[in-house]
Scaffold this active site. Structure first.
Site, PDB file in Angstrom:
ATOM      1  N   LYS A  76       4.878  24.150  50.495  1.00 60.59           N
ATOM      2  CA  LYS A  76       3.592  24.827  50.331  1.00 60.59           C
ATOM      3  C   LYS A  76       2.548  24.257  51.288  1.00 60.59           C
ATOM      4  O   LYS A  76       2.497  23.038  51.513  1.00 60.59           O
ATOM      5  CB  LYS A  76       3.140  24.659  48.881  1.00 60.59           C
ATOM      6  CG  LYS A  76       1.784  25.258  48.532  1.00 60.59           C
ATOM      7  CD  LYS A  76       1.486  24.983  47.066  1.00 60.59           C
ATOM      8  CE  LYS A  76       0.097  25.443  46.661  1.00 60.59           C
ATOM      9  NZ  LYS A  76      -0.178  25.142  45.234  1.00 60.59           N
ATOM     10  N   SER A 152      -1.437  28.785  42.546  1.00 59.39           N
ATOM     11  CA  SER A 152      -1.631  28.827  43.985  1.00 59.39           C
ATOM     12  C   SER A 152      -0.351  28.668  44.795  1.00 59.39           C
ATOM     13  O   SER A 152      -0.390  28.720  46.026  1.00 59.39           O
ATOM     14  CB  SER A 152      -2.631  27.735  44.398  1.00 59.39           C
ATOM     15  OG  SER A 152      -2.141  26.444  44.069  1.00 59.39           O
ATOM     16  N   SER A 176      -0.638  26.064  38.801  1.00 63.03           N
ATOM     17  CA  SER A 176      -0.278  26.620  40.106  1.00 63.03           C
ATOM     18  C   SER A 176       1.206  26.585  40.442  1.00 63.03           C
ATOM     19  O   SER A 176       1.625  27.196  41.418  1.00 63.03           O
ATOM     20  CB  SER A 176      -1.056  25.901  41.218  1.00 63.03           C
ATOM     21  OG  SER A 176      -2.411  26.242  41.150  1.00 63.03           O
TER      22      SER A 176
END
Length: 479
Positions: A76, A152, A176
């Protein structure tokens, strides 16, 4: 060897075994993943940067003989550095930022033999439960392209759900990891506070509320990846948690199950209605757990939800403000109107006058919440809830260009997840079928501090009793 079929029918642990047995090579897996990224990413927009040629050169130079040797893996694009790749945090302000070297996590992933293929999309500074940054554009859910992949860690979840990689790094500061896992039909574990070190030791939001780990197809992949990254680095602000008595989280999955005391609740903390089909998913999971021999009854911990919301807002905004100011100092200029998105600017401006005393009180409230909730797990081993208090949203519902939508819809994404960040307790989202709209549903299990092995064993029991699909979602609905 049909590499396409291998990617579709094996998780990361399975692929590593095939590489080890020389039934497939790391080169072949990388080539297949590269072709999939090239074909599928323009539709889903999960990756924001790739490093296929560098990965191929690393294979040629020889990979570490780790437990996941040869398996492609994505990272990520927030708080996890890979040398030479952008580290934008989904923000135009950081669009030109490059990592000079690997952070702690990339170093440990490499040590496990993973092949790092690129970085995945994330909302600006991680401050959204949907992945729709203006810098890179929205990530689309492979189950239905009109819908969010969550946030996220939505880019990572979409990459795994679409079959571009078998597993991917994620991190979780309010849900997230668990929210994208729920939206995309994956398993997502948020470890206990201090279980996995922060990447650089300098992301203040990582302590005391956020944690690194992964989104995966299988429970055993989550366990194996957790084994790859656990353990402190010198100077960590929290004591290292003990590893399972079995010696590893993966080995712990083989231990015989014990009868657990499970509390179930579907009432949203802080109020608000939970869709009926999400309630039913929890109820069906509770029945299955009873069939497996566990004791389940309705109960929930209590805490001051308003206090937690205020403290979380202060910590989140202080983190964003510090990140922005530190970046502006590097650039040597003032903040421009198009540097950050309106919601980020709202946080930046709203908490402009936050004092050191305000931050101190917020951190005390974070600690107070932990002391309110933790005793619940003296009576119960597990708390079972929906992952979200809302259906997987359409893209545009959580709109950072319109801060009012964030206040209206954002809390429903995090009502069940946020408290595990505030308290530092571990929690995981488990696939639990489909909702009335044909989208994946997740249910959440949480436990006491350091209980990752208990959560993983319970999730593995559910996975065995009612397997969820591993097949990638391709082609996605809406193409």
């Amino acid at each position: 060897m049909d590499t396409e079929a291998l990617l579709d029918t094996n998780d990361a642990v399975g692929l590593a075994a095939l590489v080890r047995d020389r039934q497939v090579s790391a080169y072949e897996l990388l080539d297949a993943v590269s072709a999939r990224i090239e074909a599928r990413n323009p539709i889903v927009n999960a990756f924001v940067a790739t490093r296929i040629d560098l990965a191929r050169a690393e294979i040629a130079a020889g990979l570490p003989d780790g437990p996941l040797c040869g398996v492609p893996f994505a990272v990520k694009d927030i708080a996890c550095d890979i040398a030479g790749l952008p580290t934008t945090a989904g923000s135009r302000l950081f669009a030109d930022a490059l990592a000079a070297d690997d952070g702690v996590l990339a170093t440990r992933y490499r040590r496990a033999g993973l092949v790092l293929v690129g970085k995945t999309n994330a909302p600006e500074l991680g401050k959204n439960a949907s992945t729709e940054p203006l810098l890179h554009g929205p990530t689309r859910n492979p189950w239905r392209l009109t819908h969010s992949a969550g946030g996220s860690s939505g880019g990572s979840a979409a990459a795994v759900a679409a079959g571009m990689v078998p597993a991917a790094h994620a991190n979780d500061g309010g849900g997230s990891t668990r929210i994208p896992a729920g939206c995309c039909g994956l398993f997502g574990l948020k470890p206990s506070r201090g279980r996995v070190p922060d990447d650089r030791g300098l992301w203040a939001f990582a302590f005391p509320v956020a944690a690194h780990h992964a989104v995966t197809r299988s429970v055993r992949d989550s366990a194996a990846l957790l084994d790859a990254v656990v353990g402190p680095v010198p100077g960590d602000p929290y004591a290292a948690l003990p590893i399972p008595s079995a010696g590893s989280f993966l080995s712990a999955l083989a231990e015989p199950p014990v009868r657990l005391r499970i509390a179930m609740s579907t009432q949203a903390p802080g109020g608000g209605a939970v869709p009926t089909d999400l309630v039913r998913a929890v109820e069906h999971t509770a029945v299955r757990l009873m069939d497996l021999g566990h004791h389940v009854e309705e109960a929930a911990p209590t805490w001051d939800a308003g206090m937690v919301a205020r403290a979380s807002a202060i910590v989140m905004a202080a983190s964003a403000r510090a990140q922005i100011e530190d970046r502006l100092a590097v650039l040597g200029r003032e903040l421009a109107d198009d540097d950050v998105e309106p919601f980020t600017r709202f946080l930046y401006d709203t908490f402009r006058n936050t004092t050191a005393a305000d931050m101190h009180r917020a951190l005390k409230d974070v600690e107070r919440a932990g002391r309110q909730v933790a005793p619940f797990f003296d009576t119960y081993d597990i708390w079972l809830t929906p992952t979200m208090a809302m259906h997987t949203p359409f893209l545009g519902v959580l709109d950072t260009t319109n801060p009012a939508t964030m206040g209206e819809h954002g809390p429903n994404a995090t009502r069940f997840t946020q408290i595990f960040n505030t308290t530092g307790l571990p929690a995981a989202s488990i696939p639990a079928g489909m909702d009335s709209r044909g989208m994946p549903v997740g249910v959440q299990i949480g436990g006491r501090m350091g209980a990752e092995a208990v959560l993983l064993r319970l999730a593995a029991q559910l996975e065995e009793a009612a397997p969820w699909p591993w097949q990638p979602v391709w082609p996605p609905a809406g193409t």
